[in-house]
Write an enzyme that holds these catalytic residues in place. Structure first.
Site, PDB file in Angstrom:
ATOM      1  N   LYS A   1      31.894  40.980  35.393  1.00 29.17           N
ATOM      2  CA  LYS A   1      31.789  41.308  36.821  1.00 29.17           C
ATOM      3  C   LYS A   1      30.450  41.984  37.100  1.00 29.17           C
ATOM      4  CE  LYS A   1      35.994  40.004  37.879  1.00 29.17           C
ATOM      5  NZ  LYS A   1      36.174  38.548  37.889  1.00 29.17           N
TER       6      LYS A   1
HETATM    7  C1  LIG Z   1      39.131  37.731  42.753  1.00 26.98           C
HETATM    8  C2  LIG Z   1      39.693  38.451  41.568  1.00 26.98           C
HETATM    9  N1  LIG Z   1      40.766  39.250  41.730  1.00 26.98           N
HETATM   10  C3  LIG Z   1      41.293  39.940  40.709  1.00 26.98           C
HETATM   11  C4  LIG Z   1      40.754  39.858  39.436  1.00 26.98           C
HETATM   12  C5  LIG Z   1      41.436  40.598  38.336  1.00 26.98           C
HETATM   13  O1  LIG Z   1      40.623  41.505  37.659  1.00 26.98           O
HETATM   14  P1  LIG Z   1      40.928  41.883  36.142  1.00 26.98           P
HETATM   15  O2  LIG Z   1      40.525  40.705  35.304  1.00 26.98           O
HETATM   16  O3  LIG Z   1      40.076  43.075  35.888  1.00 26.98           O
HETATM   17  O4  LIG Z   1      42.373  42.184  36.027  1.00 26.98           O
HETATM   18  C6  LIG Z   1      39.615  39.060  39.224  1.00 26.98           C
HETATM   19  C7  LIG Z   1      38.939  38.971  37.917  1.00 26.98           C
HETATM   20  O5  LIG Z   1      39.269  38.492  36.939  1.00 26.98           O
HETATM   21  C8  LIG Z   1      39.077  38.331  40.307  1.00 26.98           C
HETATM   22  O6  LIG Z   1      38.016  37.542  40.151  1.00 26.98           O
END
Ligand SMILES: Cc1ncc(COP(=O)(O)O)c(C=O)c1O
EC number: 2.6.1.98
Length: 362
Positions: A184
């Site tokens: 990210k």
């Molecule tokens: C749009 C979106 N929402 C939620 C997430 C969830 O984040 P995480 O992988 O840190 O749980 C991600 C990333 O993977 C994402 O791109």
């Protein structure tokens, strides 16, 4: 060539990261150590909100936001089907129902003009997703929410560092929820995430929910989760903040440069609205012959990715929430999007190589 060059970033920050991580190893407070509060204070100041609550992941951030708002069975939450599964998944995990609204074909973000028609007496919240690093039309979304008494949770997993009408993503609505997944815009070296809010009561609820609903040790005032972000990951984020402003500038400049270099090609580019920017968590274009173009790029040594190949309402787990023919712009985008390599450390020479290979492939 890397799709996202995390090694170059580590090389640039090696000393700070090692000093920060060693400090944690020496003091030994692996859970809720001092770096957790230090990171939360730094991020709250950067976003310009009163409260930052670090959590175990971006997914956990969304789930805890929904739980803090007491959203559950019988409730509906409006979101987009053109997103990573976590957006809708957390709505279902909370016991509520996701209601899918189509995207704008040029930004791939939820179309605010379609939201009102999806509101029912059961609607409790709107969850726009700031896809690819660009915030959705938040002023319009907040206005609709205010009129109908709804909360707004920004899924800002991809947009930490972006601005909307001069204000930072994550600080634009009831809750902002971001992810520190390594790839990210602001990543750690494992899983991590954060919630942002100006509402003291919601912040307190989120803090309790992240530690099993405890108001104090072994006093469980509500149902919660094991949702803390560990101290070592907060230390990594603190080290990465040192050059984060530079990284955002680089991302914006590289995004502009891609836009210019691709201007004469017969492919559609994502539109960035004039009142906001895009931090390009992914630099994504639309190509009609995607499989062939992706194969040609791969043969030329250029890694690519698809964010996302199937809209959620076409996934078996989410098909029951909307008819297949719903959200045609999301369906079309899923068939065409292709993400090119992007990171703050992408060199202009490599970017030229990517564009030349894409030109050739097209
Ligand atoms: C749009 C979106 N929402 C939620 C997430 C969830 O984040 P995480 O992988 O840190 O749980 C991600 C990333 O993977 C994402 O791109």
């Amino acid at each position: 060539m890397q799709f996202i060059d995390l090694k170059a970033q580590y090389a640039a920050l090696r000393e700070s990261i090692q000093v920060r991580m060693n400090a944690v190893l020496e003091h030994g407070q692996y859970i809720m150590g001092p770096e957790v509060a230090e990171m939360e204070a730094a991020l709250a100041a950067r976003v310009g909100v009163d409260h930052c609550i670090s959590v175990a992941s971006g997914t956990e951030a969304l789930l805890i936001a929904l739980m803090a708002l007491d959203i559950g069975p019988g409730d509906e939450v409006i979101t987009t089907p053109f997103t990573f599964a976590a957006s809708a998944e957390t709505i279902v995990l909370a016991g509520a129902t996701p209601v899918f609204v189509d995207i704008e074909p040029d930004t791939c973000n939820i179309d605010a003009a379609l939201i009102e028609a999806a509101i029912t007496p059961r609607t409790r919240a709107i969850m726009p997703v700031s896809l690819y690093g660009q915030v959705a039309d938040m002023a319009a979304i907040n206005a609709i929410a205010a009129q109908h008494g709804l909360a707004v949770i920004e899924d800002a997993a991809q947009s930490f560092g972006a601005t909307y009408q001069g204000r930072p993503s994550c600080g634009l609505s009831t809750f902002g929820a971001t992810s520190f997944f390594p790839s990210k815009p602001l990543g750690c070296y494992g899983d991590g995430g954060a919630l942002f809010t100006n509402d003291a009561a919601l912040a307190q609820a989120a803090r309790e929910i992240r530690v099993h609903g405890q108001s104090k040790r072994y006093h469980h005032s509500r149902i919660g989760v094991g949702g803390r972000m560990d101290t070592l990951q907060c230390a990594v984020v603190l080290a990465k903040l040192e050059r984060f402003d530079w990284e955002i500038e680089r991302r914006l400049a590289l995004g502009d440069r891609y836009h210019q270099l691709l201007a004469d090609l017969s492919l559609r580019r994502l539109v960035v609205r004039p009142d906001r920017d895009c931090v390009w968590a992914q630099y994504t274009v639309f190509v009609e012959q995607r499989a062939a173009v992706q194969a040609a790029l791969q043969a030329a040594g250029i890694p690519t990715a698809i964010h996302y190949p199937i809209p959620l309402h076409h996934q078996p787990a989410y098909a029951r929430f909307a008819p297949q023919e719903a959200c045609p712009h999301a369906v079309r985008a899923a068939a065409q999007v292709l993400s090119l390599p992007m990171s703050a450390d992408l060199s202009e020479a490599d970017q030229d190589r990517i564009v030349a290979a894409l030109r050739q492939a097209l």
